[in-house]
Design an enzyme around this catalytic site. Structure first.
Site, PDB file in Angstrom:
ATOM      1  N   ARG A 140      63.459 -38.307 -11.404  1.00 39.38           N
ATOM      2  CA  ARG A 140      63.042 -37.934 -12.763  1.00 39.38           C
ATOM      3  C   ARG A 140      62.319 -36.605 -12.852  1.00 39.38           C
ATOM      4  O   ARG A 140      61.967 -36.180 -13.947  1.00 39.38           O
ATOM      5  CB  ARG A 140      62.185 -39.069 -13.355  1.00 39.38           C
ATOM      6  CG  ARG A 140      63.005 -40.352 -13.468  1.00 39.38           C
ATOM      7  CD  ARG A 140      62.306 -41.476 -14.194  1.00 39.38           C
ATOM      8  NE  ARG A 140      63.214 -42.594 -14.298  1.00 39.38           N
ATOM      9  CZ  ARG A 140      63.276 -43.620 -13.440  1.00 39.38           C
ATOM     10  NH1 ARG A 140      62.430 -43.672 -12.433  1.00 39.38           N
ATOM     11  NH2 ARG A 140      64.151 -44.581 -13.597  1.00 39.38           N
ATOM     12  N   SER A 199      58.666 -47.334  -6.067  1.00 39.50           N
ATOM     13  CA  SER A 199      59.698 -48.198  -6.652  1.00 39.50           C
ATOM     14  C   SER A 199      60.042 -49.304  -5.657  1.00 39.50           C
ATOM     15  O   SER A 199      59.731 -49.211  -4.473  1.00 39.50           O
ATOM     16  CB  SER A 199      60.952 -47.375  -6.972  1.00 39.50           C
ATOM     17  OG  SER A 199      60.663 -46.302  -7.834  1.00 39.50           O
ATOM     18  N   GLY A 200      60.703 -50.361  -6.166  1.00 38.08           N
ATOM     19  CA  GLY A 200      61.172 -51.418  -5.269  1.00 38.08           C
ATOM     20  C   GLY A 200      60.720 -52.811  -5.639  1.00 38.08           C
ATOM     21  O   GLY A 200      60.814 -53.737  -4.817  1.00 38.08           O
ATOM     22  N   GLY A 201      60.219 -53.000  -6.866  1.00 34.10           N
ATOM     23  CA  GLY A 201      59.683 -54.307  -7.257  1.00 34.10           C
ATOM     24  C   GLY A 201      60.670 -55.448  -7.147  1.00 34.10           C
ATOM     25  O   GLY A 201      60.278 -56.602  -6.957  1.00 34.10           O
ATOM     26  N   TRP A 261      56.829 -47.518 -10.654  1.00 38.17           N
ATOM     27  CA  TRP A 261      58.017 -46.686 -10.451  1.00 38.17           C
ATOM     28  C   TRP A 261      58.223 -45.587 -11.489  1.00 38.17           C
ATOM     29  O   TRP A 261      59.103 -44.727 -11.314  1.00 38.17           O
ATOM     30  CB  TRP A 261      59.262 -47.556 -10.351  1.00 38.17           C
ATOM     31  CG  TRP A 261      59.529 -48.495 -11.493  1.00 38.17           C
ATOM     32  CD1 TRP A 261      59.168 -49.801 -11.585  1.00 38.17           C
ATOM     33  CD2 TRP A 261      60.263 -48.212 -12.691  1.00 38.17           C
ATOM     34  NE1 TRP A 261      59.620 -50.350 -12.769  1.00 38.17           N
ATOM     35  CE2 TRP A 261      60.302 -49.392 -13.458  1.00 38.17           C
ATOM     36  CE3 TRP A 261      60.910 -47.067 -13.187  1.00 38.17           C
ATOM     37  CZ2 TRP A 261      60.939 -49.472 -14.694  1.00 38.17           C
ATOM     38  CZ3 TRP A 261      61.545 -47.136 -14.424  1.00 38.17           C
ATOM     39  CH2 TRP A 261      61.555 -48.335 -15.157  1.00 38.17           C
ATOM     40  N   ASN A 279      57.178 -55.488 -12.828  1.00 36.95           N
ATOM     41  CA  ASN A 279      57.278 -56.941 -12.886  1.00 36.95           C
ATOM     42  C   ASN A 279      56.723 -57.600 -11.620  1.00 36.95           C
ATOM     43  O   ASN A 279      56.745 -57.014 -10.536  1.00 36.95           O
ATOM     44  CB  ASN A 279      58.738 -57.353 -13.042  1.00 36.95           C
ATOM     45  CG  ASN A 279      59.603 -56.841 -11.895  1.00 36.95           C
ATOM     46  OD1 ASN A 279      59.964 -55.666 -11.878  1.00 36.95           O
ATOM     47  ND2 ASN A 279      59.922 -57.691 -10.942  1.00 36.95           N
ATOM     48  N   ASP A 321      60.966 -60.208 -16.696  1.00 35.20           N
ATOM     49  CA  ASP A 321      61.090 -58.862 -16.131  1.00 35.20           C
ATOM     50  C   ASP A 321      60.645 -57.804 -17.132  1.00 35.20           C
ATOM     51  O   ASP A 321      61.283 -56.770 -17.283  1.00 35.20           O
ATOM     52  CB  ASP A 321      62.522 -58.574 -15.660  1.00 35.20           C
ATOM     53  CG  ASP A 321      62.611 -57.257 -14.908  1.00 35.20           C
ATOM     54  OD1 ASP A 321      61.661 -56.913 -14.180  1.00 35.20           O
ATOM     55  OD2 ASP A 321      63.622 -56.551 -15.054  1.00 35.20           O
ATOM     56  N   TRP A 495      68.730 -43.819 -23.756  1.00 30.29           N
ATOM     57  CA  TRP A 495      68.223 -43.884 -22.383  1.00 30.29           C
ATOM     58  C   TRP A 495      67.610 -42.560 -21.929  1.00 30.29           C
ATOM     59  O   TRP A 495      67.347 -42.356 -20.759  1.00 30.29           O
ATOM     60  CB  TRP A 495      69.352 -44.293 -21.432  1.00 30.29           C
ATOM     61  CG  TRP A 495      68.881 -45.039 -20.230  1.00 30.29           C
ATOM     62  CD1 TRP A 495      68.814 -44.577 -18.946  1.00 30.29           C
ATOM     63  CD2 TRP A 495      68.403 -46.393 -20.183  1.00 30.29           C
ATOM     64  NE1 TRP A 495      68.315 -45.546 -18.103  1.00 30.29           N
ATOM     65  CE2 TRP A 495      68.066 -46.691 -18.846  1.00 30.29           C
ATOM     66  CE3 TRP A 495      68.224 -47.387 -21.144  1.00 30.29           C
ATOM     67  CZ2 TRP A 495      67.564 -47.920 -18.443  1.00 30.29           C
ATOM     68  CZ3 TRP A 495      67.729 -48.606 -20.741  1.00 30.29           C
ATOM     69  CH2 TRP A 495      67.409 -48.870 -19.412  1.00 30.29           C
TER      70      TRP A 495
END
Length: 588
Positions: A140, A199-201, A261, A279, A321, A495
């Protein structure tokens, strides 16, 4: 020969300055300082931070472009990211000293001449096999500070490059990608420290915020976002996040999710970092009774030592979520004759929150989508949701054995009333411009056991649109009342990020490929341009050589085509891409 070299050097130094004495493109400089970054929201000749200012209002004071002149806005060049790496271009450009720095999918970073579109350098991070990004191979954006440009990678590393040459200065491992960690957010610089989230939840990692020395990359502090985990400061244990086992059963806090994230924002007035958390893991809420702090929350963090000042949890004991990662945007709330240091947050769960950013106390919470089934509302006194208990997915095995739990229809869908795409705040109209989506989902719980590096959901789902004529909706929200002042409806989900200006404009992109501009007060569409692929990046604007420019990244992708269920089928024919478009308002 010596005299010739000396003459060439003198000529080069003279051409480094424009007629006004301002450092021109290509001229050597020390780069942006801490003070420059703090004042970046008012700098009209550069875009120095993600969010166009540390508070991330995404507001430009420029007025050359307005609802009347925007019809003259024209493309000046387009830069292709090249190759076959076309997916998910969610970046926001950084603009400094005649150069645009922009990240691409698959952990790439480019430096491009802002006047000509000519590539200055390109860095392709070498990714290992086995990376596990949950929601496309996106990045991003970057951060700039002094002579370096920084970005994070899909294999959970932080890379610092020389901003003029693209050469790697240092490359630091943040976490272990084999456990499910990755990094997609733009870093930010605060007081000489580079701040990152992770990131990676969906893989049962532990969310965290880290601060590193921007010169060396060495870790200063680390703050886990899951209650019960130990933080660090200057290489030593500092304090436990919250209290062990206060809101998590057994050892589940060790794999509790809560990834940060989307990155964070910074408020110099209260000297607070604001990070949203993702989440809890697993999605199956019946396995983890309790509020599961500090998931689905906003945390105010001391940038000096990583200590949590306050927290506000938008969805305690989340079972849908509803990540709380959405950005908290600082603004001055003018209400009842008072000015309150507030923060606005359009949460994934469908409510727009106004919070006192000094204390974390809730001021107001109102829906910004048309249908919310999981809660009747938010109790202003307690700050907690008023749950609709029958709309929580049922526990697996209630019907015997390992049978999946009762399926419920829930709105919003887990991709959120607002997902990652950043909103904007205009202090002149006193409105937030929120990219929203109207969809729901069938969701049910399933048995699940944690396994390192494997998806840790314990749920199944199918996303469905709520209406036949639109999914996406750009909405102007009055934070004083929660009233939606105007809206623009879009057939496909929105988005991409939003930009607003003192010229009474709001810019955002659509998956259908358009960059669009709207009147900030009325919502009337006043300009559009077809970029050739879906726009899911965040537009920016600045002034160069006396002319106002706008830039946006184009390239369809992200979570919708991967996780969108029935919605993904509706957008399956949108062309992928990977390019940076630059527009300007020519001089009269």
């Amino acid at each position: 020969m010596k005299r010739l070299v000396t003459s060439l050097a003198l000529a080069a130094s003279l051409t480094a300055f424009s007629a006004t004495g301002v450092l021109a493109a290509g001229a050597p400089s020390n780069g942006p300082s801490n003070e420059d970054l703090l004042k970046s929201a008012s700098n009209t000749e550069a875009v120095l931070t993600y969010g166009m200012g540390p508070q991330a209002q995404r507001f430009s004071p420029l007025t050359d472009l307005n609802a009347d002149t925007v019809k003259k806005l024209v493309p000046v060049w387009s830069f292709s990211f090249g190759g076959e790496k076309q997916r998910g271009q969610e970046s926001q450009p950084i603009v400094y000293d005649g150069t645009i720095y922009v990240t691409g999918s698959y952990s790439r970073l480019y430096a491009v001449d802002a006047r000509t579109g000519q590539k200055k350098w390109e860095y392709n991070h070498r990714l290992p096999d086995g990376i596990m990004p949950c929601c496309d191979v996106v990045n991003r954006g970057a951060a700039i500070y002094k002579d370096k440009i920084y970005f994070t990678t899909l294999d959970a590393r932080l890379v610092a490059l020389n901003r003029e040459t693209g050469k790697v200065v240092w490359n630091k491992k943040l976490q272990d990608y084999k456990e499910g960690y990755s990094n997609t957010a733009a870093p930010m610089i605060v007081d000489g420290k580079i701040i990152t989230g992770n990131s990676g939840g969906e893989f049962g990692v532990v969310g965290m915020v880290e601060a590193r020395d921007a010169e060396t990359g060495e870790l200063v502090w680390q703050r886990p976002t899951i209650e019960g985990n130990m933080g660090t400061l200057n290489g030593k244990d500092s304090t436990v996040t919250g209290k062990t086992n206060a809101s998590w059963p057994g050892d589940m806090y060790k794999t509790g999710g809560g990834a940060t994230w989307l990155g964070g924002t910074y408020d110099p007035e209260t000297k607070s970092l604001f990070f949203g958390t993702g989440n809890p893991a697993p999605w199956n809420s019946h396995l983890r009774p309790g509020d599961n702090l500090y998931t689905s929350s906003t945390l105010a963090i001391n940038p000096d030592n990583g200590e949590i000042k306050w927290h506000y949890q938008t969805t305690p004991h989340d079972g849908w979520d509803f990540d709380g990662v959405n950005e908290l945007v600082s603004f001055d709330l003018k209400k009842d004759g008072k000015v309150i240091k507030a923060g606005g947050k359009a949460d994934r769960n469908g409510f727009f929150y106004v919070i006192d950013r000094s204390t974390g106390k809730l001021i107001n919470a109102t829906p910004f989508v048309t249908k919310i089934t999981w809660a009747k509302g938010i109790d202003i006194e307690t700050g907690r949701p008023i749950y609709v208990d029958e709309n929580r997915p049922g526990a697996p095995g209630e019907g015997g054995g390992d049978a999946k739990g009762k399926s419920v229809f829930s709105a919003p869908a887990f991709l959120g009333a607002k997902n990652w795409m950043p909103m904007a705040y205009n202090p002149q109209t006193e409105l937030f411009y929120v990219p929203a989506n109207e969809w729901g989902m069938d969701i049910w719980n399933e048995p699940i056991t944690y396994k390192k590096g494997a998806a840790y959901l314990g749920a199944g789902f199918t996303i469905k649109p709520l209406y036949d004529d639109y999914i996406g909706a750009l909405r102007a929200v009055d934070p004083k009342t929660g009233k939606i002042v105007w809206e623009y409806k879009n057939p496909a989900p929105l988005w991409g990020g939003v930009l607003t200006t003192a010229g009474n404009l709001v810019f955002t992109g659509t998956p259908e490929g358009f960059l669009k501009a709207f009147d900030a007060k009325s919502g009337q569409e006043v300009w559009k341009f077809q970029t050739g692929s879906g726009v899911v990046g965040s537009p920016v604007t600045w002034k160069m050589d006396g002319e106002q420019y706008v830039a946006v990244v184009s390239g369809w992708g992200g979570a919708v085509p991967l996780w969108g269920g029935d919605v993904a089928k509706l957008v399956k024919d949108i062309n992928q891409g990977g390019s940076l478009w630059v527009f300007k308002l020519p001089k009269a």
